[in-house]
Scaffold this active site. Sequence first.
Site, short mmCIF file in Angstrom:
data_model
loop_
_atom_site.label_atom_id
_atom_site.label_comp_id
_atom_site.label_asym_id
_atom_site.label_seq_id
_atom_site.Cartn_x
_atom_site.Cartn_y
_atom_site.Cartn_z
N CYS A 2 0.84 -1.20 0.00
CA CYS A 2 0.00 0.00 0.00
C CYS A 2 0.87 1.25 0.00
CB CYS A 2 -0.87 0.03 1.24
SG CYS A 2 -1.90 -1.43 1.40
N ARG A 27 4.70 0.91 -6.51
CA ARG A 27 4.70 -0.04 -5.40
C ARG A 27 3.73 -1.20 -5.67
NH1 ARG A 27 6.60 2.50 -0.62
NH2 ARG A 27 5.28 1.26 0.74
N TRP A 75 -3.06 -2.52 -1.74
CA TRP A 75 -2.61 -3.83 -2.23
C TRP A 75 -3.27 -4.82 -1.30
CZ3 TRP A 75 0.33 -5.74 -6.16
CH2 TRP A 75 0.90 -7.01 -6.00
N ASN A 100 -0.94 1.52 5.89
CA ASN A 100 -0.07 0.60 5.16
C ASN A 100 0.51 -0.36 6.19
OD1 ASN A 100 1.79 -0.70 3.56
ND2 ASN A 100 3.28 0.97 3.61
N GLY A 101 0.24 -1.65 6.04
CA GLY A 101 0.77 -2.63 6.98
C GLY A 101 -0.25 -3.71 7.26
N GLU A 483 26.73 -15.43 -9.62
CA GLU A 483 26.27 -14.06 -9.89
C GLU A 483 27.47 -13.11 -10.02
OE1 GLU A 483 23.71 -12.71 -10.93
OE2 GLU A 483 23.91 -10.61 -10.38
N LYS A 487 28.30 -10.93 -13.34
CA LYS A 487 28.49 -9.47 -13.35
C LYS A 487 29.78 -9.11 -14.07
CE LYS A 487 25.44 -8.38 -12.71
NZ LYS A 487 24.21 -8.95 -12.37
N GLU A 490 29.49 -9.74 -17.85
CA GLU A 490 28.54 -8.82 -18.50
C GLU A 490 29.16 -7.46 -18.78
OE1 GLU A 490 23.94 -9.46 -17.12
OE2 GLU A 490 25.35 -9.00 -15.52
N HIS A 506 38.05 -31.37 -9.99
CA HIS A 506 37.45 -32.16 -11.07
C HIS A 506 37.54 -31.43 -12.42
CE1 HIS A 506 36.05 -35.11 -8.23
NE2 HIS A 506 35.51 -34.15 -7.50
N LYS A 605 18.27 -4.99 -21.24
CA LYS A 605 17.75 -5.01 -19.88
C LYS A 605 16.58 -5.98 -19.76
CE LYS A 605 17.40 -3.68 -15.66
NZ LYS A 605 18.42 -4.36 -14.84
C1 G6P Z 1 18.43 -9.90 -19.03
C2 G6P Z 1 19.03 -8.85 -18.11
C3 G6P Z 1 19.46 -9.50 -16.79
C4 G6P Z 1 18.28 -10.20 -16.16
C5 G6P Z 1 17.63 -11.20 -17.12
C6 G6P Z 1 16.32 -11.71 -16.58
O1 G6P Z 1 19.40 -10.81 -19.39
O2 G6P Z 1 20.16 -8.26 -18.74
O3 G6P Z 1 19.94 -8.50 -15.91
O4 G6P Z 1 18.72 -10.89 -15.01
O5 G6P Z 1 17.35 -10.58 -18.37
O6 G6P Z 1 15.43 -10.63 -16.51
P1 G6P Z 1 14.21 -10.53 -15.54
O7 G6P Z 1 13.61 -9.18 -15.83
O8 G6P Z 1 13.28 -11.65 -15.91
O9 G6P Z 1 14.72 -10.66 -14.14
#
Ligand code: G6P
Length: 610
Positions: A2, A27, A75, A100-101, A483, A487, A490, A506, A605
């Site tokens: 909310c 939100r 919400w 809200n809560g 991850e 990063k 990428e 291995h 993105k």
């Molecule tokens: C693209 C973006 C990543 C993201 C992935 C999944 O590869 O560059 O940053 O993790 O899509 O996107 P989503 O919006 O489903 O988390």
Amino acid sequence: MCGIVGAVSEREVQGILLEGLRRLEYRGYDSAGMAVMDGGNVVQRAREVGKVAALADAIGAKVLEGAVGIAHTRWATHGEPSRLNAHPHMSGDKLAIVHNGIIENYQDLRDELKAEGFEFTSQTDTEVVAHLIEKHYREQSNLKDAVKSAIGRLRGAYALAVIHADEPDHLVVCREGSPLVIGVGIGENFIASDQLALLPVTDRFMFLEEGDIADIRRDRVEIHDREGNIVERPVTRFEHGADSADKGEYRHFMLKEIHEQPRVIKATMEGRLTDTSVLEQALGTSAGKLLENVRHVQIIACGTSFHAGMVARYWIEDLAGVPCSVEVASEFRYRKHVIQPDTLFLCISQSGETADTLAALRQAKKAGFRAALAICNVPGSSLVRESDLVIMTQAGPEIGVASTKAFTTQLTALLIFTLALARHNGLSTEAEAEIVEAIHLLPGQVDQVLALDGEIAEMSRAFMDKHHSLFLGRGSQFPVALEGALKLKEISYIHAEAYPAGELKHGPLALVDSEMPVVTVAPNNDLLEKLKSNLEEVRARGGELFVFADKVADVKAQDGIHVMQLPSVHPITAPIVYTVPLQLLSYHVAVLKGTDVDQPRNLAKSVTVE
Ligand code: G6P
């Protein structure tokens, strides 16, 4: 989640409140409403299901006149989205409230108030608070005192804003576990769930602390703390410019978003936790029913979101004792499945528009999975619309293509979800309290890691000329290593691979030499000693190690071993904290290499095509 807005002014506030609601749309919400006083002894109210635009249309015809008002985006948590359940809620025709809560003990209070003759028109927990304040108002004839007495009886999380037509020149607000900010104007003052809602009218803000009650008038604000003392809360200027899609003081969106993490992690947990427990209702009206009898969880996602799912698998099996499978959406959608009975299908996506994830969801529905839960950052996205239950992350817009704050807020939401599921599967209240307390520490711990930025920038120099790198982790830190490697590849275009440290011998050990930096995350957990032996294996082959370790882990810096000490954290929340230094490392390597950090080559993105 909310959203609340309120204003005390000399001018008409309807437009300010509507604009505030529009700015809170991110939100997520299902209905909206507003109540305004014009000094004439009445409260006028309008509520609509659906978009803020629908509320604006509805009001358009009648115009709510008045200089004091409150508004809300809802919400649904108690009762379906409907006009009757939308806020503001009223007691009689003089008192109106937005909330809200979650009020945990609302049923007991509702029974008690009903017995005293109060009539209920909604299924919400909020209407209980409206009547409770009105009951005390009848005895105390002072709105602030009545609010104070009433909240003494509430259990749960709340930010409240209350108006009463008999006191037409002010509003009273309070908070406990849900956010509330006061916007300081000139000859007028405002309140809202966050600063963004009020940026058109002010850039000066006061943040209420837990337990505070504030009396908001046109020309002054008086704040009382939990003990009833009058207190000052500092006025701060909004930091990053009026536009959240602005880099502000930062060189790149990615760096800005990394630094936003303490705030957005906090926003993602707000309203969903008490000091010691998860507020299951805050996950949605159907959460309790949906989490009952879940015998298996199937997680689907892509990219960074997939790594969040991999961390969640450790949590779900460890804390809830429920078997969990994780698969990338592009694989899942093209194979035959053996569906175990009572499987919850969980999609994780920042954008909510990733084509493969959506296709997997649609296929799962056809295949007969029990129900679909989404963890998502974009309200109104396809994923949100097509899922049975949604837990919104509160990361705000993420502009950098390489995901950072979306990941750590996904993890925060996933941990809260796991605790709710675990409660249905025998997790003790003590164990829940221990982890909830650890979650509350996260924003501060991430802040401590961010303070290492300079040292990490220094460390990143060693990667600048390298072509390959290896990331190692064990247990729930293995996805963190994945991850970290993602990063780095990428945004710096350095080839980076992640391995569970135990797999080193291995295969990847054959690659280790002085040209292959090895990055390791080593929190203080029960795999630490095993991890240390893996590091010895690397060192013995001349590999250069970069270790992010708990300060009590006793990993000593020496020739070829660079150690960055991180705060001591609970093993369960450690993946969230240990992600952050790896984000900073990749960022600084990319800056040194001069790549396009926010828009790396060949990447998008949001991948809305297959
Ligand atoms: C693209 C973006 C990543 C993201 C992935 C999944 O590869 O560059 O940053 O993790 O899509 O996107 P989503 O919006 O489903 O988390």
